[in-house]
Design an enzyme around this catalytic site. Sequence first.
Site, mmCIF file in Angstrom:
data_model
loop_
_atom_site.group_PDB
_atom_site.id
_atom_site.type_symbol
_atom_site.label_atom_id
_atom_site.label_comp_id
_atom_site.label_asym_id
_atom_site.label_seq_id
_atom_site.Cartn_x
_atom_site.Cartn_y
_atom_site.Cartn_z
ATOM 1 C CB THR A 48 -1.357 9.647 18.137
ATOM 2 O OG1 THR A 48 -0.205 9.897 17.324
ATOM 3 C CG2 THR A 48 -0.992 9.686 19.615
ATOM 4 C CE1 TYR B 57 -3.838 2.296 0.456
ATOM 5 C CE2 TYR B 57 -2.664 3.164 2.355
ATOM 6 C CZ TYR B 57 -3.704 3.260 1.442
ATOM 7 O OH TYR B 57 -4.590 4.304 1.519
ATOM 8 C CG ASP B 58 2.974 2.091 3.588
ATOM 9 O OD1 ASP B 58 1.732 2.051 3.659
ATOM 10 O OD2 ASP B 58 3.718 1.899 4.570
#
Length: 338
Positions: free
Chosen positions: A210, A145-146
């Site tokens: 996060t 994906y990246d």
Amino acid sequence: MTRILVAGGLGFIGSHLVERLLRREDVAECVVVDNLWTGSWRNLAHVEDSRLQILVEDVERVCLAGKFDEIYHLASPASPPWYMAQPLRTISANVVGALRLLDVLAPGGQMAYTSTSEVYGEPLVSPQPESYRGFVDCTGPRASYDESKRCVEAMLFEAHRAQGVRIKVVRLFNVFGPRTRVDDGRAVSNFVTQALRGRPITVFGDGAQTRSWGYIDDIIKGLERYFWADGVDYPGPLNIGNDREIPVLEVAEFIQRRFPKCPIVHLPAPPQDPTNRRPDLSLANRVLPGWTSLVPYEEGVERTIAWFRREMRPGAAAKRPLVANASAKAIGQNLRLV
């Protein structure tokens, strides 16, 4: 009049974008190409517009007549469980799909691409500006994906430099909201569907990682303004997202308070799960003055819970026709199976 093609237009983000495009009076035709890998025809089943045509096919292999003035490439899964399960297919959808779409772009037309914050990899800089080149493992478990997203960015900017192709590239950060798949696999949808089923809410790792949760309505407004509404002449890349950074565990706890019988349990962290995500929106503030994420994640989660509750109620799916015998009334006879 404008002829538009949207690859991945039956997906979560793509279907919302198609709705906005169909508000335009200058659109003569909007062709959606989607293989229903992660998309669903139900996402546009409510649309009755004779300008909409839907082709169920892989973007890499679809047969298209003529050229298109605007092309939007969203034909890729974005959830790690989905792209990790079929990495070669993911690379093909992004890279080969982009090559196919460039072939049908009209001279002087615009190619728009939804890239991702994943191009930054495991960021060593926070917040992440567009100038940050990232820290990506090109052979790691998320590389399909990246790296395919990074490759398409490179391809489009080379086409822009070498051939003058008009492009718009956005990098999206953790979009969530209605029309996400029940089995999507990402944090917010996972937590909500688990809670609605009365199951434990599973947090991978300690939950300190996060994310910057952007509600779909805010993100689509940003895309609308950048891609066409504001007449922006800037190729990108442009960060679009919410710059409020929140730990994953905090989101799980927020949902768990609404479903107190569902305990939070921790599972081993997936490989190379990024520790942080937060967009630097300085450039977006200049390119799209006044645009911001207005919906706080708390409100967005409440809306998402309400939507999933309707989607998951007993018998909800059974009341809708399947793709094989669908179309007529659902989308104004605009579904074509190929």
